[in-house]
Design a protein around this motif. Structure first.
Motif, short mmCIF file in Angstrom:
data_model
loop_
_atom_site.label_atom_id
_atom_site.label_comp_id
_atom_site.label_asym_id
_atom_site.label_seq_id
_atom_site.Cartn_x
_atom_site.Cartn_y
_atom_site.Cartn_z
N VAL A 185 1.06 -1.28 0.08
CA VAL A 185 -0.20 0.03 -0.24
C VAL A 185 0.67 1.40 0.28
CG1 VAL A 185 -2.11 1.46 1.29
CG2 VAL A 185 -1.41 -1.51 1.56
N PHE A 186 1.90 1.04 0.79
CA PHE A 186 2.51 2.57 0.71
C PHE A 186 4.56 2.11 0.53
CE2 PHE A 186 -0.82 3.04 4.07
CZ PHE A 186 -1.58 4.41 3.52
N ASP A 187 4.98 2.70 0.20
CA ASP A 187 6.72 3.12 -0.35
C ASP A 187 6.77 3.64 1.60
OD1 ASP A 187 6.82 2.61 -2.66
OD2 ASP A 187 6.10 4.10 -3.57
N TYR A 188 8.05 2.90 1.14
CA TYR A 188 9.34 2.84 2.77
C TYR A 188 8.73 4.64 2.80
CZ TYR A 188 11.82 2.59 6.50
OH TYR A 188 12.77 2.52 7.72
N GLU A 223 -0.51 -0.32 -6.76
CA GLU A 223 -2.01 -1.64 -6.61
C GLU A 223 -2.29 -1.31 -4.75
OE1 GLU A 223 1.34 -4.40 -5.65
OE2 GLU A 223 2.96 -2.79 -5.67
N GLY A 224 -1.54 -0.56 -3.67
CA GLY A 224 -2.57 -0.41 -2.90
C GLY A 224 -4.16 0.23 -2.68
N LEU A 279 -7.71 -1.49 -2.01
CA LEU A 279 -8.35 -1.14 -0.90
C LEU A 279 -9.49 -0.29 -1.32
CD1 LEU A 279 -6.03 2.37 0.51
CD2 LEU A 279 -7.02 0.21 1.64
N ASP A 280 -10.28 -0.81 -3.16
CA ASP A 280 -11.00 -0.27 -3.63
C ASP A 280 -12.81 -2.22 -3.28
OD1 ASP A 280 -10.50 1.49 -5.37
OD2 ASP A 280 -10.10 0.93 -6.52
N GLU A 281 -11.16 -3.09 -3.21
CA GLU A 281 -12.00 -4.10 -2.50
C GLU A 281 -13.02 -4.16 -1.64
OE1 GLU A 281 -13.01 -6.33 -4.82
OE2 GLU A 281 -12.39 -5.41 -6.41
N LEU A 282 -11.42 -3.43 -0.86
CA LEU A 282 -11.73 -3.40 0.44
C LEU A 282 -12.94 -2.71 1.07
CD1 LEU A 282 -11.12 -3.96 3.44
CD2 LEU A 282 -9.79 -2.21 3.86
N ALA A 283 -13.64 -1.41 0.15
CA ALA A 283 -14.24 -0.70 0.54
C ALA A 283 -15.14 -1.39 -0.26
CB ALA A 283 -14.56 0.56 -0.17
#
Length: 312
Positions: free
Chosen positions: A174-177, A185-186, A190-194
């Protein structure tokens, strides 16, 4: 001739008197012996009588002592009979009390059995609520995996259920360092999570028991706690904001359930210091906060029902 006859008569008279004297002497002697025997007998009889009197007196004394002993024995017997009656009365009271106690025990057993049933129902209700949060998160996880699969292109788990029952999203997807900008890709995750959250929140029974859905940001221990707290909070806020942007229905209907929180490095999964272990600590974690009031209502109802049983 006359002279011879006269001599003969004299001779005969002389022979008679001595014989009479002997008889009288014998009789006197016999009488003497009889009197002597009578005297001796009187002495013996007197002695025997005195002895008999003494024996009679002793016997009477022993009889009186025996009567005293009998009287004492009768008194002791009366005392024993009284004590026996008291013991019998106590035994009867004890038997009655035992019977009452047994009846009370049976009543208590029934109450305990009923309480155990109530406790079982309470446990089932509480377990039902406890399982609800896991069930919701499992549905969300299954929904994401159904659309995106279980692993990323780099063969990493996309989401998983942690030991505490929360959903853990792989932070590197989801996030870079050191960034709180969501990667492409994150965004897919999150689209599917919503969508998944909208689907599970459609269930009124689920909503009635949920107080909040907490999106948590976690970092490793590198850097200051202040910086990590700011970064973890920004990442959690970024996730919540994107969920609402990705699915307007979710924000419109259920936006009130979502919150963001940052825990910095203070809730690590592992205490290790390797890069792999630190990567595990950097994560987005989603937890379901249940309504305390619902749990309290269940407990209150149980207590009320239990008191009703005892009052009956």
């Amino acid at each position: 001739m006359k002279r011879r006859r006269s001599f003969k008569k004299e001779r005969e008279n002389q022979n008679f008197w001595p014989s009479f004297t002997d008889v009288i002497s014998t009789i006197a002697l016999i009488l003497f012996f009889l009197m002597l025997l009578a005297y001796i007998q009187n002495i013996i009889t007197g002695t025997n009588l005195e002895y008999a009197k003494k024996q009679l007196a002793n016997t009477q004394k022993e009889l009186e002592e025996s009567m005293v002993e009998i009287s004492r024995a009768e008194e002791r017997l009366e005392l024993l009979e009284d004590r026996l009656e008291r013991v019998r009365a106590e035994v009867e009271r004890g038997e009655k009390e035992l019977k009452l106690s047994q009846e009370k025990i049976e009543e208590q057993k029934e109450i305990i059995a009923e309480s155990n049933k109530e406790l079982g129902r309470l446990r089932s209700r509480l377990q039902g609520i406890a399982f609800l949060r896991i069930e919701v998160l499992e549905k969300v996880k299954d929904s994401i995996e159904e659309e995106l699969g279980k692993a990323s292109d780099s063969n990493e788990d996309i989401v998983l259920i942690a030991d505490n029952g929360n959903i853990v999203i792989n932070e590197r997807l989801v996030f870079d360092y050191n960034s709180y900008t969501i990667k492409p890709e994150g965004k897919e995750i999150l689209d599917e999570l919503a969508k998944a959250f909208e689907n599970v929140l459609e269930d009124e029974n689920v909503r009635s028991n949920i107080d909040a859905i907490n999106i948590q940001g976690h970092t490793d221990h590198i850097g200051s706690s202040e910086y990590n707290r700011d970064l973890s909070t920004k990442r959690a806020t970024a996730v919540v904001n994107y969920l609402m942007e990705s699915n307007e229905n979710l924000e419109e209907k259920y936006g009130r359930y979502f919150l963001a929180s940052g825990y910095s490095e203070f809730r690590p999964i592992t205490e290790g210091t390797t890069e792999e272990e630190r990567a595990r600590n950097r994560r987005i974690e989603i937890s379901i906060i249940l309504k305390d009031s619902n749990i309290q209502n269940i407990i209150d109802n149980y207590l009320k029902e239990s008191m009703d049983v005892f009052e009956q």
